[in-house]
Scaffold this motif. Structure first.
Motif, PDB file in Angstrom:
ATOM      1  N   GLY A  37       0.799  -1.212   0.000  1.00 29.73           N
ATOM      2  CA  GLY A  37       0.000   0.000   0.000  1.00 29.73           C
ATOM      3  C   GLY A  37       0.832   1.262   0.000  1.00 29.73           C
ATOM      4  N   ARG A  38       2.006   1.238   0.647  1.00 29.68           N
ATOM      5  CA  ARG A  38       2.855   2.422   0.708  1.00 29.68           C
ATOM      6  C   ARG A  38       3.397   2.765  -0.681  1.00 29.68           C
ATOM      7  N   GLU A  39       3.848   1.749  -1.394  1.00 26.96           N
ATOM      8  CA  GLU A  39       4.352   1.974  -2.751  1.00 26.96           C
ATOM      9  C   GLU A  39       3.235   2.470  -3.666  1.00 26.96           C
ATOM     10  N   ALA A  40       2.035   1.926  -3.493  1.00 27.13           N
ATOM     11  CA  ALA A  40       0.892   2.361  -4.299  1.00 27.13           C
ATOM     12  C   ALA A  40       0.549   3.813  -4.021  1.00 27.13           C
ATOM     13  N   LEU A  41       0.646   4.235  -2.749  1.00 25.58           N
ATOM     14  CA  LEU A  41       0.347   5.616  -2.378  1.00 25.58           C
ATOM     15  C   LEU A  41       1.335   6.575  -3.036  1.00 25.58           C
ATOM     16  N   ILE A  42       2.632   6.219  -2.996  1.00 23.83           N
ATOM     17  CA  ILE A  42       3.651   7.082  -3.598  1.00 23.83           C
ATOM     18  C   ILE A  42       3.457   7.150  -5.116  1.00 23.83           C
ATOM     19  N   ALA A  43       3.191   6.009  -5.745  1.00 23.51           N
ATOM     20  CA  ALA A  43       2.984   5.986  -7.191  1.00 23.51           C
ATOM     21  C   ALA A  43       1.759   6.807  -7.582  1.00 23.51           C
TER      22      ALA A  43
END
Length: 484
Positions: A142-148
């Motif tokens: 989820g963290r990577e998705a938020l940044i992307a």
């Protein structure tokens, strides 16, 4: 021989264009909005002109709602270098022809009962929507998705990222390394080249996707400014390749899209009011008429002229009044002649492209300005002016009149096929291809050759890119994402 003054009488012929003739030619090329502005100025300056009632036949349907047309999104800094380079690479290109790069990201009409309005309507997904649909399947957490997701919202209409990564890291309260991983995720999405911070990076991403990013191609992409200046000999030395390899590298580079984001919606739309309305009339005929609702009908107020003439007591006043009357009469005749010329041209287009109006773009035939000009006994330049910025509305949609003019290729029947029909066939083949066996450009060329189209692999690739269809590798990845 003695030198001295002498008088000679010579008889010559020359074409002198009067101001009124020049103005009449200018009126042919004006769009509806420009004509409205011109008429408004004429009404303000000439007291004898006024708006008359628009003629409308009984039972005549209302004009269609204005259609939308996307404006080209501005490119990032450095795009001008690519435009210059395009002409440096192709010295035989016609003026104004930007080649494959100039057409990349545009969409032609699709096959079937209705044309493809991918770039004519805002109903399709925007670039952000298209990318966000892929983020969830590609992100590891989820963290990577938020940044992307945040990076996606920072992209401009062409798909470029202009925000510094360290600024994003500060705003998100995360490390620069995590933001860089998020950018890598965005750059792995479809279309290839999205998330680049420069034209060079955009082209490099596409070269890597095509497995063509070797050291020679890397040096070529890193020195685009030399390409723009036409320093070909210096580039060859830097890339350390011979003429044949260098030509192949340039052809590959030109096949890439420097504005991959422009394939999707999200840009402002401009209203398009059709000049010509085409509707079926019986089984084998068409009704073709000028859209009179799009322009005001001008008339001369004769009563006001008589009133002013009675009050004109000096010669200068009478001269001015007669000039105003002459200008008003001329403008009405010029506008009427403009409408007749547009209607005459449109009628010939419908006659030549009747297959398109009945069956769709697959039945579209090659057509040139010269053919129409000879048929209606007008000059080719006149037809060019008439079809510029003019739109035709028919049951299949609203099209610019120049849309119906396209080059052709040889076909089995000997009559040739329109490039628009070929684009529609390529789109149809790509739409039904097996996700496990995506068609390469050579495979598409082989299938089209079996259907009677004489096309080379490179020509197929050019048409595929022109309608915004990705390479076989891009389509394979996109179909895989849809199957998840």
């Amino acid at each position: 021989m003695a030198l001295g003054p002498r008088l000679d009488l010579r008889q010559t012929q020359s074409l002198v264009m009067t101001p009124q003739l020049q103005q009449a030619i200018k009126l042919l090329a004006l769009s509806n909005l420009e004509i409205e502005s011109f008429v408004a100025e004429a009404l303000e300056s000439n007291p004898l002109l006024e708006i008359g009632e628009t003629r409308r036949e009984a039972g005549e349907p209302d004009a269609p709602e204005p259609a939308g047309e996307h404006d080209s999104a501005p490119g990032p800094d450095g795009e001008g270098a690519l435009d210059i380079a395009q002409h440096a690479l192709d010295p035989d290109a016609a003026p104004g022809d930007m080649g494959d790069w100039g057409r990349a990201g545009t969409s032609g009409a699709g096959e079937g009962d209705l044309p493809d309005f991918e770039n004519r309507s805002s109903d399709g997904p925007t670039l952000a929507e298209h990318l966000l649909d892929q983020v969830g399947a590609q992100a590891h957490d989820g963290r990577e998705a938020l940044i992307a997701t945040r990076i996606v919202h920072e992209l401009d209409e062409a798909g470029y990222l202009h925000t510094e990564l360290r600024h994003l890291a500060e705003e998100l309260g995360t490390s620069l390394a995590e933001v860089e991983r998020g950018l890598m995720l965005v750059q792995s999405l479809d279309p290839t080249g999205i998330g680049a911070r420069s034209v060079a990076e955009c082209l490099a991403l596409q070269a890597k996707e095509a497995d063509r990013y070797d050291p020679c191609m890397a040096r070529l992409i890193d020195n685009l400014e030399l390409l723009a200046r036409g320093e070909i000999a210096r580039l060859k030395r830097l890339c350390d390749v011979d003429d044949e390899d260098f030509t192949d590298m340039l052809a590959e580079l030109r096949s890439y899209d420097p504005k991959p984001g422009c394939r999707y919606g999200g840009t402002a739309e401009a209203a398009v009011v059709p000049d010509v309305l085409v509707s079926p009339s019986g089984k084998d005929s068409w009704t073709i008429r000028i859209n009179e609702a799009s322009l005001p009908r001008l008339v001369v107020n004769r009563e006001y002229y008589v009133e002013l003439e009675a009050g004109a007591r000096d010669k200068a006043s009478r001269k001015w009044l007669n000039e105003q009357l002459g200008e008003a009469d001329w403008l009405i005749r010029a506008l009427d002649q403009r409408q007749k010329t547009i209607l005459k041209t449109a009628s010939e287009i419908v006659k030549r492209q009747e297959g398109f109006f009945r069956e769709g773009v697959s039945a579209m035939r090659p057509l040139t300005l010269r053919e129409v000009a000879e048929a209606i006994e007008m000059h080719e330049s006149t037809v060019s002016r008439v079809t510029s910025n003019k739109y035709l509305h028919c049951p299949r949609g609203t099209f610019e009149m120049k849309y119906f003019f396209s080059s052709g290729v040889a076909a089995a029947d000997g009559e040739g096929a329109s490039s628009e029909a070929i684009k529609a066939r390529i789109r149809a083949l790509c739409d039904v291809e097996d996700p496990k066996k995506v068609l390469s450009d050579q495979a598409l060329a082989d299938l089209l050759n079996k259907e009677g189209f004489d096309l080379a692999r490179r020509t197929v690739a050019k048409y595929r890119e022109a309608i915004g269809i990705g390479s076989s590798a891009e389509r394979r990845r996109q179909k895989k994402l849809k199957s998840l």
